[in-house]
Design an enzyme around this catalytic site. Structure first.
Site, PDB file in Angstrom:
ATOM      1  N   ILE A   1       0.468   1.733   8.450  1.00 37.99           N
ATOM      2  CA  ILE A   1      -0.674   2.368   9.105  1.00 37.99           C
ATOM      3  C   ILE A   1      -0.212   3.507  10.006  1.00 37.99           C
ATOM      4  O   ILE A   1      -0.811   4.585  10.046  1.00 37.99           O
ATOM      5  CB  ILE A   1      -1.467   1.325   9.926  1.00 37.99           C
ATOM      6  CG1 ILE A   1      -2.130   0.308   8.993  1.00 37.99           C
ATOM      7  CG2 ILE A   1      -2.514   2.005  10.805  1.00 37.99           C
ATOM      8  CD1 ILE A   1      -3.151   0.907   8.057  1.00 37.99           C
TER       9      ILE A   1
ATOM     10  N   HIS B   1      14.983  22.508  37.399  1.00 39.55           N
ATOM     11  CA  HIS B   1      13.861  23.279  37.935  1.00 39.55           C
ATOM     12  C   HIS B   1      13.746  24.599  37.172  1.00 39.55           C
ATOM     13  O   HIS B   1      14.760  25.224  36.872  1.00 39.55           O
ATOM     14  CB  HIS B   1      14.103  23.582  39.420  1.00 39.55           C
ATOM     15  CG  HIS B   1      13.075  24.494  40.027  1.00 39.55           C
ATOM     16  ND1 HIS B   1      11.844  24.049  40.430  1.00 39.55           N
ATOM     17  CD2 HIS B   1      13.109  25.829  40.275  1.00 39.55           C
ATOM     18  CE1 HIS B   1      11.152  25.067  40.915  1.00 39.55           C
ATOM     19  NE2 HIS B   1      11.905  26.172  40.843  1.00 39.55           N
TER      20      HIS B   1
ATOM     21  N   ILE C   1      -6.837   3.809  21.196  1.00 38.82           N
ATOM     22  CA  ILE C   1      -7.437   4.344  19.971  1.00 38.82           C
ATOM     23  C   ILE C   1      -8.799   4.963  20.267  1.00 38.82           C
ATOM     24  O   ILE C   1      -9.088   6.101  19.876  1.00 38.82           O
ATOM     25  CB  ILE C   1      -7.564   3.247  18.897  1.00 38.82           C
ATOM     26  CG1 ILE C   1      -6.167   2.785  18.444  1.00 38.82           C
ATOM     27  CG2 ILE C   1      -8.358   3.753  17.695  1.00 38.82           C
ATOM     28  CD1 ILE C   1      -6.192   1.587  17.506  1.00 38.82           C
TER      29      ILE C   1
ATOM     30  N   GLU D   1     -17.471   0.664  27.210  1.00 43.10           N
ATOM     31  CA  GLU D   1     -16.394  -0.297  27.476  1.00 43.10           C
ATOM     32  C   GLU D   1     -16.976  -1.554  28.103  1.00 43.10           C
ATOM     33  O   GLU D   1     -17.697  -1.486  29.093  1.00 43.10           O
ATOM     34  CB  GLU D   1     -15.349   0.329  28.395  1.00 43.10           C
ATOM     35  CG  GLU D   1     -14.300  -0.625  28.926  1.00 43.10           C
ATOM     36  CD  GLU D   1     -13.521  -1.335  27.830  1.00 43.10           C
ATOM     37  OE1 GLU D   1     -13.462  -2.583  27.864  1.00 43.10           O
ATOM     38  OE2 GLU D   1     -12.982  -0.649  26.933  1.00 43.10           O
TER      39      GLU D   1
ATOM     40  N   GLU E   1       0.814  -1.216   0.000  1.00 43.07           N
ATOM     41  CA  GLU E   1       0.000   0.000   0.000  1.00 43.07           C
ATOM     42  C   GLU E   1       0.842   1.259   0.000  1.00 43.07           C
ATOM     43  O   GLU E   1       1.000   1.918  -1.016  1.00 43.07           O
ATOM     44  CB  GLU E   1      -0.952   0.006   1.201  1.00 43.07           C
ATOM     45  CG  GLU E   1      -2.323  -0.552   0.882  1.00 43.07           C
ATOM     46  CD  GLU E   1      -3.284  -0.356   2.044  1.00 43.07           C
ATOM     47  OE1 GLU E   1      -4.071   0.613   1.989  1.00 43.07           O
ATOM     48  OE2 GLU E   1      -3.253  -1.157   2.976  1.00 43.07           O
TER      49      GLU E   1
ATOM     50  N   ALA F   1     -13.726   0.718  18.021  1.00 46.04           N
ATOM     51  CA  ALA F   1     -12.308   0.612  18.397  1.00 46.04           C
ATOM     52  C   ALA F   1     -12.162  -0.567  19.356  1.00 46.04           C
ATOM     53  O   ALA F   1     -11.828  -0.414  20.520  1.00 46.04           O
ATOM     54  CB  ALA F   1     -11.832   1.904  19.038  1.00 46.04           C
ATOM     55  N   VAL F   2     -12.455  -1.759  18.836  1.00 54.88           N
ATOM     56  CA  VAL F   2     -12.546  -2.960  19.675  1.00 54.88           C
ATOM     57  C   VAL F   2     -11.362  -3.899  19.470  1.00 54.88           C
ATOM     58  O   VAL F   2     -11.483  -5.113  19.623  1.00 54.88           O
ATOM     59  CB  VAL F   2     -13.867  -3.702  19.415  1.00 54.88           C
ATOM     60  CG1 VAL F   2     -15.042  -2.900  19.934  1.00 54.88           C
ATOM     61  CG2 VAL F   2     -14.053  -4.011  17.921  1.00 54.88           C
ATOM     62  N   GLY F   3     -10.221  -3.320  19.127  1.00 59.52           N
ATOM     63  CA  GLY F   3      -9.020  -4.148  18.998  1.00 59.52           C
ATOM     64  C   GLY F   3      -8.609  -4.362  17.554  1.00 59.52           C
ATOM     65  O   GLY F   3      -9.194  -3.799  16.622  1.00 59.52           O
TER      66      GLY F   3
ATOM     67  N   GLY G   1     -15.292   0.841  22.799  1.00 58.60           N
ATOM     68  CA  GLY G   1     -13.932   0.463  23.165  1.00 58.60           C
ATOM     69  C   GLY G   1     -13.184   1.630  23.745  1.00 58.60           C
ATOM     70  O   GLY G   1     -13.216   2.743  23.197  1.00 58.60           O
TER      71      GLY G   1
END
Length: 466
Positions: free
Chosen positions: A42, A445, A185, A204, A37, A269-271, A181
């Site tokens: 990705i 600091h 992601i 979830e 691709e 977004a379930v894996g 999810g």
């Protein structure tokens, strides 16, 4: 005709694949990459990089909306969805073309096409120009990555039900959104769209969001997201998506009680599942378990001269894990002395929501489950001068030590810029640092990093600034 005989061929040009190829070339090995691709995979094109561009936009937008708290006056704040997406795509394209330049710089041959094993030492490539090539290799590294998991009844359609890809290039911003999810992601997209003004519900199936994180971090994140107006449903399942003309009605069951909500769009977004199909694994000794290639500590698959790295080789599904894995596999193949196998406990994880989340090593619960005696320290952002000056006083840093040996077992953070801070503990774990070295380290600091020092001190009852 291009060269067809190589010392190493890498199948897949994502972060793991292209880094493996570069390291192989550096070691003087004749190297090729087969990519079906786009170079960068990705991560660069549809994952890590363009999502961070989107999240940066939402971060700036959030700051502008609170400009008065910094003594600034900004009126009529608005955004252009098309320009937001264009910027994200421009960033992705810039880096993807950069990877192609790196291939040329390192004299790595790139084949645009799909590859599959075709017998010992042979790789069949179906090229994009419709021709075919047979390549010979001494070693092959499978780095084919992964794709979004599809659950029955919750399949993405690219219009009303989105995967990460559609969520990155919306033609217009939805006013309401259901995210299924709550891993990295899902939460990143939930955070982005909520900050940009959408009504967001996160569903979830487990009993807490960000379930791989330390329980205290998950609880803090939930409170922060709810304060932002996000609706969080845990121990919840989505059983049905009924599509309308331009919306979706979802049935969600929580505690045995079903309710319906109607939203403009749904993000699934379930894996992920590994890209193991059409690789010619049949009849080889390569084993696949739950869509991922099984490897040993050196990336070896069991089939002579065949290795696998990155997402296709199992968790953690992180670009930096794939890169490191690619380097160590190549160096092992090349016989480089002193190569160390991957230690997953030394791999940091980052989630770029608001507030950011970062962690490394064992959670407190996991450390206790091992029967270890612990020293645990926490330090809040509200006790840090730089955090207050930045207007970012919410969050904390937590460190976990073995009480007997002083070994740093884990570190967990939530708050501004923790995705940058976590690397300090990554170095510490790699060097097998104990609390003694961390206590003796001078932190500059005023910086957010001082909280890392204070968290270590707190584990031993020595915190200074709270």
């Amino acid at each position: 005709m291009a060269e067809t005989n190589f010392d190493i061929i890498v199948v897949g040009g994502g972060p793991g694949g292209y880094v493996a190829a570069i390291r192989a070339a550096q070691l003087g090995l004749k190297t090729a990459v087969v990519e079906r691709e786009h170079m960068g995979g990705i991560c660069l094109n549809w994952g890590c990089i363009p999502t961070k561009a989107l999240l940066r936009t939402s971060e700036v937008y959030s700051l502008i909306k609170h400009a008065d708290s910094f003594g600034l006056s900004v009126k009529d704040v608005s955004f252009d969805a098309k320009k937001i997406v264009e910027r994200s795509r421009k960033v992705a394209n810039q880096l993807s073309s950069g990877v192609s330049m790196l291939m040329k710089k390192n004299k790595i041959t790139v084949f645009d096409g799909a590859a599959k094993l075709a017998g010992p030492g042979k790789l069949a490539v179906a090229l994009k120009d419709k021709s075919n090539a047979t390549l010979a290799y001494k070693n092959v590294i499978l780095a084919t990555g992964a794709r979004a998991r599809q659950l029955p009844g919750l399949e993405t359609d690219g219009k009303l039900v989105w995967s990460y890809k559609e969520a990155m290039v919306p033609p217009e911003f939805p006013k309401s959104l259901l995210v299924i999810g709550s891993g990295a992601i899902g939460i990143e997209f939930a955070s982005f769209y909520r900050t940009m003004g959408a009504e967001v519900t996160v569903c979830e199936v487990l009993d807490r969001i960000l379930p791989v994180e330390d329980a205290e971090v998950s609880a803090f994140a939930k409170r922060a997201f709810e304060k932002q107006g996000m609706k969080i449903l845990t121990s919840a399942t989505v059983s049905n998506l009924k599509k309308g003309a331009n919306n979706v009605t979802a049935t969600i069951t929580v505690g045995g009680k079903a309710e319906q909500i109607t939203v403009d769009r749904v993000i699934s977004a379930v894996g992920i599942v590994g890209n193991v199909e059409n690789l010619g694994l049949e009849g080889t000794k390569v084993k696949v378990d739950k869509t991922h290639i099984v490897i040993d500590q050196w990336g070896f698959t069991g089939e002579p001269n065949v290795y696998a790295i990155g997402d296709v080789a199992g968790p953690p599904w992180l670009a930096h894990k794939a890169m490191h894995e690619g380097v160590l596999v190549v160096e092992k193949i090349a016989g480089v002395k002193g190569v160390h196998p991957m230690k997953t406990e030394n791999i940091p994880g980052c989630t770029y929501c608001q507030p950011q989340v970062a962690s490394i090593g064992l959670t407190e619960a996991a450390a206790k489950a091992k029967g270890l005696q612990l020293k645990v320290g926490k330090f809040p952002f509200i006790g840090n001068g730089k955090a207050i000056a930045l207007g970012e006083p919410e969050g904390f840093i937590k460190t976990i030590f073995d009480a007997k040996t002083g070994e740093l077992l884990g570190a967990h953070m939530i708050g501004a810029e923790v995705t940058e801070l976590i690397q300090g503990y990554s170095v510490a774990k790699t060097l097998e640092t104990t609390e003694a070295e961390l206590m003796a380290t001078v932190f500059p600091h005023p910086t957010l990093s001082e909280m890392m020092h204070e968290s270590v001190l707190a584990a031993y009852g020595r915190t200074l600034h709270i």
